[in-house]
Scaffold this motif. Structure first.
Motif, PDB file in Angstrom:
ATOM      1  N   CYS A  47     -84.943 -14.301 -21.201  1.00  0.00           N
ATOM      2  CA  CYS A  47     -85.524 -15.593 -20.868  1.00  0.00           C
ATOM      3  C   CYS A  47     -86.399 -15.317 -19.459  1.00  0.00           C
ATOM      4  CB  CYS A  47     -84.388 -16.715 -20.324  1.00  0.00           C
ATOM      5  SG  CYS A  47     -83.511 -16.308 -19.164  1.00  0.00           S
ATOM      6  N   ALA A  48     -87.086 -16.341 -19.185  1.00  0.00           N
ATOM      7  CA  ALA A  48     -88.005 -16.146 -17.699  1.00  0.00           C
ATOM      8  C   ALA A  48     -86.911 -16.567 -16.748  1.00  0.00           C
ATOM      9  CB  ALA A  48     -89.332 -17.086 -17.822  1.00  0.00           C
ATOM     10  N   GLY A  49     -87.486 -16.342 -15.547  1.00  0.00           N
ATOM     11  CA  GLY A  49     -86.448 -16.581 -14.443  1.00  0.00           C
ATOM     12  C   GLY A  49     -87.016 -16.264 -12.973  1.00  0.00           C
ATOM     13  N   GLY A  50     -86.323 -16.958 -11.972  1.00  0.00           N
ATOM     14  CA  GLY A  50     -86.935 -16.788 -10.460  1.00  0.00           C
ATOM     15  C   GLY A  50     -86.057 -16.456  -9.433  1.00  0.00           C
ATOM     16  N   HIS A  51     -86.134 -15.616  -8.558  1.00  0.00           N
ATOM     17  CA  HIS A  51     -85.329 -15.274  -7.724  1.00  0.00           C
ATOM     18  C   HIS A  51     -85.905 -15.872  -6.231  1.00  0.00           C
ATOM     19  CE1 HIS A  51     -83.769 -11.980  -4.542  1.00  0.00           C
ATOM     20  NE2 HIS A  51     -82.772 -12.987  -4.741  1.00  0.00           N
ATOM     21  N   CYS A  52     -85.273 -16.599  -5.522  1.00  0.00           N
ATOM     22  CA  CYS A  52     -85.648 -17.376  -4.746  1.00  0.00           C
ATOM     23  C   CYS A  52     -85.014 -16.989  -3.123  1.00  0.00           C
ATOM     24  CB  CYS A  52     -85.279 -19.005  -4.486  1.00  0.00           C
ATOM     25  SG  CYS A  52     -86.182 -19.748  -6.301  1.00  0.00           S
ATOM     26  N   ASP A  53     -85.481 -17.332  -2.056  1.00  0.00           N
ATOM     27  CA  ASP A  53     -84.848 -17.367  -0.827  1.00  0.00           C
ATOM     28  C   ASP A  53     -83.933 -18.471  -0.641  1.00  0.00           C
ATOM     29  OD1 ASP A  53     -86.753 -19.332   0.114  1.00  0.00           O
ATOM     30  OD2 ASP A  53     -87.854 -17.786   1.405  1.00  0.00           O
ATOM     31  N   SER A  54     -83.591 -18.493   0.532  1.00  0.00           N
ATOM     32  CA  SER A  54     -82.548 -19.801   0.790  1.00  0.00           C
ATOM     33  C   SER A  54     -83.329 -20.817   0.880  1.00  0.00           C
ATOM     34  CB  SER A  54     -81.863 -19.486   2.231  1.00  0.00           C
ATOM     35  OG  SER A  54     -82.735 -19.285   3.305  1.00  0.00           O
ATOM     36  N   LYS A  55     -84.544 -21.043   1.216  1.00  0.00           N
ATOM     37  CA  LYS A  55     -85.250 -22.280   1.241  1.00  0.00           C
ATOM     38  C   LYS A  55     -85.840 -22.562  -0.141  1.00  0.00           C
ATOM     39  CE  LYS A  55     -86.674 -21.821   6.200  1.00  0.00           C
ATOM     40  NZ  LYS A  55     -87.750 -21.552   7.055  1.00  0.00           N
ATOM     41  N   GLY A  56     -85.654 -21.882  -1.115  1.00  0.00           N
ATOM     42  CA  GLY A  56     -86.356 -22.102  -2.542  1.00  0.00           C
ATOM     43  C   GLY A  56     -87.415 -21.494  -2.867  1.00  0.00           C
ATOM     44  N   LYS A  57     -88.076 -20.727  -1.893  1.00  0.00           N
ATOM     45  CA  LYS A  57     -89.215 -20.033  -2.032  1.00  0.00           C
ATOM     46  C   LYS A  57     -89.261 -18.761  -2.956  1.00  0.00           C
ATOM     47  CE  LYS A  57     -91.803 -23.403  -0.101  1.00  0.00           C
ATOM     48  NZ  LYS A  57     -92.454 -23.035   0.983  1.00  0.00           N
ATOM     49  N   LEU A  58     -89.962 -18.421  -3.785  1.00  0.00           N
ATOM     50  CA  LEU A  58     -89.770 -17.273  -4.837  1.00  0.00           C
ATOM     51  C   LEU A  58     -90.063 -15.871  -4.180  1.00  0.00           C
ATOM     52  CD1 LEU A  58     -91.521 -18.735  -7.809  1.00  0.00           C
ATOM     53  CD2 LEU A  58     -89.144 -17.891  -7.701  1.00  0.00           C
ATOM     54  N   TRP A  59     -89.018 -15.178  -4.245  1.00  0.00           N
ATOM     55  CA  TRP A  59     -89.372 -13.779  -3.911  1.00  0.00           C
ATOM     56  C   TRP A  59     -90.008 -13.178  -5.231  1.00  0.00           C
ATOM     57  CZ3 TRP A  59     -88.908 -11.859   0.742  1.00  0.00           C
ATOM     58  CH2 TRP A  59     -87.858 -12.453   1.733  1.00  0.00           C
ATOM     59  N   ALA A  60     -89.679 -13.456  -6.258  1.00  0.00           N
ATOM     60  CA  ALA A  60     -90.336 -13.110  -7.563  1.00  0.00           C
ATOM     61  C   ALA A  60     -90.076 -13.967  -8.626  1.00  0.00           C
ATOM     62  CB  ALA A  60     -89.361 -11.582  -8.037  1.00  0.00           C
ATOM     63  N   SER A  61     -90.781 -14.063  -9.749  1.00  0.00           N
ATOM     64  CA  SER A  61     -90.961 -14.576 -11.016  1.00  0.00           C
ATOM     65  C   SER A  61     -90.476 -13.068 -11.841  1.00  0.00           C
ATOM     66  CB  SER A  61     -91.828 -15.336 -11.357  1.00  0.00           C
ATOM     67  OG  SER A  61     -93.259 -14.572 -11.234  1.00  0.00           O
ATOM     68  N   PHE A  62     -89.758 -13.386 -13.183  1.00  0.00           N
ATOM     69  CA  PHE A  62     -89.574 -12.306 -13.892  1.00  0.00           C
ATOM     70  C   PHE A  62     -89.060 -12.508 -15.285  1.00  0.00           C
ATOM     71  CE2 PHE A  62     -86.022 -13.215 -11.430  1.00  0.00           C
ATOM     72  CZ  PHE A  62     -84.840 -13.782 -12.339  1.00  0.00           C
ATOM     73  N   TRP A  63     -89.015 -11.620 -16.152  1.00  0.00           N
ATOM     74  CA  TRP A  63     -88.318 -11.756 -17.447  1.00  0.00           C
ATOM     75  C   TRP A  63     -87.053 -11.054 -17.347  1.00  0.00           C
ATOM     76  CZ3 TRP A  63     -90.279 -15.315 -20.841  1.00  0.00           C
ATOM     77  CH2 TRP A  63     -91.588 -15.627 -20.574  1.00  0.00           C
ATOM     78  N   LEU A  64     -86.028 -11.602 -17.816  1.00  0.00           N
ATOM     79  CA  LEU A  64     -84.506 -10.933 -17.780  1.00  0.00           C
ATOM     80  C   LEU A  64     -84.164 -10.815 -19.149  1.00  0.00           C
ATOM     81  CD1 LEU A  64     -81.842 -10.998 -16.695  1.00  0.00           C
ATOM     82  CD2 LEU A  64     -81.433 -13.333 -16.766  1.00  0.00           C
ATOM     83  N   ALA A  65     -83.488  -9.643 -19.409  1.00  0.00           N
ATOM     84  CA  ALA A  65     -82.962  -9.237 -20.670  1.00  0.00           C
ATOM     85  C   ALA A  65     -81.643  -8.855 -20.352  1.00  0.00           C
ATOM     86  CB  ALA A  65     -83.880  -8.463 -21.335  1.00  0.00           C
ATOM     87  N   ASN A  66     -80.854  -9.187 -21.395  1.00  0.00           N
ATOM     88  CA  ASN A  66     -79.252  -8.512 -21.400  1.00  0.00           C
ATOM     89  C   ASN A  66     -79.206  -7.565 -22.726  1.00  0.00           C
ATOM     90  OD1 ASN A  66     -76.612  -7.955 -21.674  1.00  0.00           O
ATOM     91  ND2 ASN A  66     -76.149 -10.048 -21.820  1.00  0.00           N
ATOM     92  N   LEU A  67     -79.103  -6.139 -21.859  1.00  0.00           N
ATOM     93  CA  LEU A  67     -79.011  -5.189 -23.044  1.00  0.00           C
ATOM     94  C   LEU A  67     -77.371  -4.572 -23.247  1.00  0.00           C
ATOM     95  CD1 LEU A  67     -82.031  -4.659 -22.022  1.00  0.00           C
ATOM     96  CD2 LEU A  67     -81.522  -2.222 -22.367  1.00  0.00           C
ATOM     97  N   GLY A  68     -76.528  -5.695 -23.034  1.00  0.00           N
ATOM     98  CA  GLY A  68     -75.026  -5.198 -23.379  1.00  0.00           C
ATOM     99  C   GLY A  68     -74.466  -4.788 -22.059  1.00  0.00           C
ATOM    100  N   GLU A  69     -74.668  -3.520 -21.771  1.00  0.00           N
ATOM    101  CA  GLU A  69     -74.200  -2.647 -20.706  1.00  0.00           C
ATOM    102  C   GLU A  69     -74.813  -2.961 -19.325  1.00  0.00           C
ATOM    103  OE1 GLU A  69     -71.299  -1.207 -20.637  1.00  0.00           O
ATOM    104  OE2 GLU A  69     -71.072  -2.100 -22.751  1.00  0.00           O
ATOM    105  N   GLN A  70     -75.987  -3.671 -19.324  1.00  0.00           N
ATOM    106  CA  GLN A  70     -76.773  -3.653 -18.297  1.00  0.00           C
ATOM    107  C   GLN A  70     -77.575  -4.876 -18.366  1.00  0.00           C
ATOM    108  OE1 GLN A  70     -79.717  -0.452 -17.398  1.00  0.00           O
ATOM    109  NE2 GLN A  70     -79.831   0.263 -19.498  1.00  0.00           N
TER     110      GLN A  70
END
Length: 300
Positions: A47-70
């Motif tokens: 899925c898509a996602g975002g990583h924010c600082d404590s004020k809700g501002k984005l450090w990064a937007s990204f695509w996240l995938a679950n490979l099972g072991e990582q």
């Protein structure tokens, strides 16, 4: 411009970074850091996602995938220098390792009519394939993430500029380092592409993201502009909008693609714009750009 090909094509990408989370508490840790609901992703899910600082501002937007072991995060390479230390900041308290593993992976775009049929034939059920993963990003568009030494599929090749155009056409954000700390997730339309869970537990910046949804605190969104320009268009260039006989600053270029004098770009603007508003690149006074309809419904 930049319309989808009539058959599936492969677009090798050189500007993508891959960050991996491993260890027993990788899911629990990332769940408390990002906007996406990591708990619901089984092996092969993405899925898509975002990583924010404590004020809700984005450090990064990204695509996240679950490979099972990582878990893999795929993002613009320019984000990693600032984003990765922030993501690792609290990992010392969890059983997880977080590393930039870009040198071990190759990332390509896949797009074209019939891509779903091709993937069903090549990959079958699920998105895990040849030690890597297929990440669906839009209809007949996907990211292919494979180990570095894995042979790529035998498909016609496209270039990165074409892929960038397809992503802009699909209204998918590609945030660069120039905009780290500038936008909350809804300003990049992450809620419209499944990148924000409003039902999960706490995560960094959640209060700001929730306030933008439930109190209408967000007045901006990401839009597509297209038209004619005079020269190169770069990330973070200023955009102006016409108001009568005058021009006023409206935003900056988030990502852009160009063929000759034709240009398509993404930018963050106020949501209350008239559909016929005229824009230009500030440094190119004769350029003219107009709003293009987004390919999805824009809600908070």
């Amino acid at each position: 411009m930049f319309t989808i090909a009539s058959t599936p094509q492969l677009y090798p990408l050189t500007d993508r970074a891959v960050v991996a989370l491993t260890g027993a508490e990788r899911v629990k840790y990332l769940q408390g850091q990002v906007t996406a609901d990591v708990d619901r992703l089984g092996p092969g899910d993405a899925c898509a996602g975002g990583h924010c600082d404590s004020k809700g501002k984005l450090w990064a937007s990204f695509w996240l995938a679950n490979l099972g072991e990582q878990l893999l995060l795929v993002m613009n390479q320019s984000l990693v220098a600032r984003q990765l230390p922030e993501l690792k900041k609290f990992a010392v308290f969890a059983k997880t390792e977080i590393d930039d593993v870009s040198d071990h992976w190759q990332v390509c775009g896949l797009a074209g009519e019939g891509l779903s049929h091709w993937l069903n034939h090549q990959v079958g059920d699920g998105n895990l394939w040849q030690g890597g993963v297929i990440i669906p990003v839009a209809a007949e568009h996907a990211l292919l993430v494979l180990p570095k030494d894995t042979e790529l599929p035998d498909l016609p090749r496209g270039d990165e500029q074409e892929w960038r155009g397809l992503m802009i056409h699909a209204g998918l954000p590609d945030m660069s380092a120039e905009h780290q700390g500038d936008y909350i997730p809804q300003m990049l339309n992450l809620q419209a592409i499944g990148g924000i869970s409003f039902n999960k537990g706490c995560y960094m910046g959640q209060e700001t993201v929730a306030r933008a949804k439930y109190r209408g605190a967000n007045k901006k969104a990401m839009f597509i502009l297209e038209g004619e320009v005079e020269g190169e268009v770069a990330v973070n260039q200023d955009l102006e909008m016409q108001l009568g006989d005058n021009w006023r600053r409206a935003g900056t270029v988030l990502s852009a693609c160009r063929q000759g004098n034709e240009c398509m770009l993404l930018t963050v603007l106020n949501k209350d714009l008239d559909a016929d508003t005229l824009f230009r690149i500030k440094e190119q006074p004769d350029s003219r750009l107009r709003l293009r309809p987004l390919p999805y419904e824009l809600t908070d």
